[in-house]
Design a protein around this motif. Structure first.
Motif, short mmCIF file in Angstrom:
data_model
loop_
_atom_site.label_atom_id
_atom_site.label_comp_id
_atom_site.label_asym_id
_atom_site.label_seq_id
_atom_site.Cartn_x
_atom_site.Cartn_y
_atom_site.Cartn_z
N GLU A 256 15.70 63.01 -42.37
CA GLU A 256 17.67 63.23 -41.25
C GLU A 256 18.11 62.91 -41.07
O GLU A 256 18.99 62.44 -40.05
N LYS A 257 16.83 62.81 -40.12
CA LYS A 257 17.55 62.56 -37.83
C LYS A 257 17.77 61.50 -37.58
O LYS A 257 18.51 61.30 -37.50
N SER A 258 16.38 60.47 -38.77
CA SER A 258 17.37 59.52 -38.74
C SER A 258 18.25 58.72 -38.79
O SER A 258 19.13 57.96 -38.79
N THR A 259 18.49 59.22 -40.31
CA THR A 259 20.39 58.94 -40.97
C THR A 259 21.22 59.37 -40.01
O THR A 259 22.15 58.33 -40.22
N THR A 260 20.56 60.26 -39.18
CA THR A 260 21.84 60.94 -38.25
C THR A 260 22.29 59.76 -37.96
O THR A 260 23.02 59.64 -36.87
N GLU A 261 21.08 59.70 -36.48
CA GLU A 261 21.22 58.94 -35.39
C GLU A 261 21.95 57.32 -35.96
O GLU A 261 22.48 57.25 -35.40
N LYS A 262 21.09 56.88 -36.89
CA LYS A 262 21.64 56.62 -37.53
C LYS A 262 23.30 55.67 -37.33
O LYS A 262 23.81 54.52 -37.51
N ASP A 263 24.10 56.59 -38.53
CA ASP A 263 24.98 56.61 -38.15
C ASP A 263 25.69 56.55 -36.66
O ASP A 263 27.40 56.76 -36.54
N LEU A 264 25.36 57.84 -35.97
CA LEU A 264 26.12 58.14 -35.46
C LEU A 264 25.82 56.97 -33.73
O LEU A 264 27.15 56.36 -32.95
N ARG A 265 25.13 57.01 -33.57
CA ARG A 265 24.42 56.07 -32.42
C ARG A 265 23.99 54.43 -33.16
O ARG A 265 23.30 54.18 -31.35
N ASN A 266 23.72 54.00 -33.68
CA ASN A 266 23.28 53.21 -33.99
C ASN A 266 21.71 52.60 -34.02
O ASN A 266 21.39 51.70 -33.02
N LYS A 267 21.56 54.32 -34.18
CA LYS A 267 19.25 53.73 -33.98
C LYS A 267 18.81 54.08 -34.88
O LYS A 267 18.89 54.29 -36.50
N LEU A 268 18.24 52.83 -35.27
CA LEU A 268 16.77 53.11 -36.16
C LEU A 268 15.31 53.15 -36.39
O LEU A 268 14.64 52.73 -34.30
N PHE A 269 14.20 53.82 -36.46
CA PHE A 269 13.44 54.34 -36.18
C PHE A 269 12.42 53.83 -37.47
O PHE A 269 12.68 54.03 -38.74
N PHE A 270 11.30 52.81 -36.63
CA PHE A 270 10.06 52.94 -36.92
C PHE A 270 8.81 53.17 -37.03
O PHE A 270 8.54 53.78 -36.00
N GLU A 271 7.98 53.01 -37.92
CA GLU A 271 6.12 53.07 -37.06
C GLU A 271 5.80 51.68 -37.33
O GLU A 271 6.36 51.03 -38.22
N VAL A 272 5.37 51.05 -35.83
CA VAL A 272 4.90 50.73 -34.94
C VAL A 272 3.38 50.06 -34.67
O VAL A 272 2.89 51.38 -34.62
N ASP A 273 3.45 48.82 -34.63
CA ASP A 273 1.29 48.95 -34.51
C ASP A 273 1.30 49.49 -33.44
O ASP A 273 2.28 49.20 -32.15
N ARG A 274 0.45 50.64 -33.06
CA ARG A 274 -0.11 51.14 -31.68
C ARG A 274 -0.42 50.06 -30.81
O ARG A 274 0.09 50.71 -29.89
N LYS A 275 -1.01 48.97 -30.41
CA LYS A 275 -0.89 48.03 -29.92
C LYS A 275 0.65 46.87 -29.52
O LYS A 275 0.46 46.89 -28.26
N ALA A 276 1.14 47.57 -29.74
CA ALA A 276 2.72 46.41 -30.18
C ALA A 276 3.85 47.03 -28.28
O ALA A 276 3.38 48.18 -28.78
N ASN A 277 4.31 46.27 -27.86
CA ASN A 277 4.97 46.40 -26.71
C ASN A 277 6.43 46.77 -26.87
O ASN A 277 6.97 45.95 -27.76
N LYS A 278 7.34 47.31 -26.16
CA LYS A 278 8.49 46.74 -26.03
C LYS A 278 8.98 45.86 -27.07
O LYS A 278 9.97 45.83 -27.61
N ILE A 279 8.57 44.51 -26.02
CA ILE A 279 9.32 43.59 -25.70
C ILE A 279 8.95 42.81 -27.24
O ILE A 279 9.43 42.12 -28.48
N GLU A 280 7.64 43.18 -27.74
CA GLU A 280 7.01 42.55 -28.77
C GLU A 280 8.47 43.03 -30.05
O GLU A 280 8.62 42.52 -31.09
N ILE A 281 8.21 43.91 -30.48
CA ILE A 281 9.58 45.48 -31.30
C ILE A 281 10.76 44.89 -30.66
O ILE A 281 11.51 44.39 -32.02
N LYS A 282 11.10 44.17 -30.08
CA LYS A 282 12.69 44.64 -29.41
C LYS A 282 12.86 42.79 -30.97
O LYS A 282 13.75 42.08 -31.49
N GLN A 283 11.78 42.08 -30.54
CA GLN A 283 11.54 40.67 -31.34
C GLN A 283 12.15 40.42 -32.73
O GLN A 283 11.83 39.55 -33.35
#
Length: 97
Positions: free
Chosen positions: A16-43
């Motif tokens: 519910e929170k991620s859907t609201t954030e997507k609509d209001l603030r253009n934010k997406l939520f993901f579960e990612v690999d624990r070793k991934a850094n911000k640059i790799e996630i962005k790419q």
């Protein structure tokens, strides 16, 4: 882009929170690999969803302790990424949710 980027994004987090954030603030939520850094996630997000990423925030989530019969088991720890995309852009994957 390396083939490693395919293992970075594990799954989208649809709550519910991620859907609201997507609509209001253009934010997406993901579960990612624990070793991934911000640059790799962005790419990875820019490559797979063809959007412009403005910001990436990461959170290390501790696994919950669950009861299994008479014993307790700890669920695995995981990493959450909150990705902010450029205003006006959409990810078709999340549109039907």
């Amino acid at each position: 882009m390396s083939s490693k980027s395919y293992g970075i994004l594990r799954r989208p987090l649809v709550t519910e929170k991620s859907t609201t954030e997507k609509d209001l603030r253009n934010k997406l939520f993901f579960e990612v690999d624990r070793k991934a850094n911000k640059i790799e996630i962005k790419q990875a997000v820019e490559k797979f969803f063809k959007v412009d990423v403005l910001d990436v925030a990461t959170l290390n989530m501790n696994g919950k302790v669950k009861r299994v019969g008479r014993k307790f088991a700890k669920m695995p720890d995981w990493k959450k990424a909150v990705v902010t995309i450029k205003a006006g852009q959409r990810v078709e994957f999340f549109e039907g949710v």
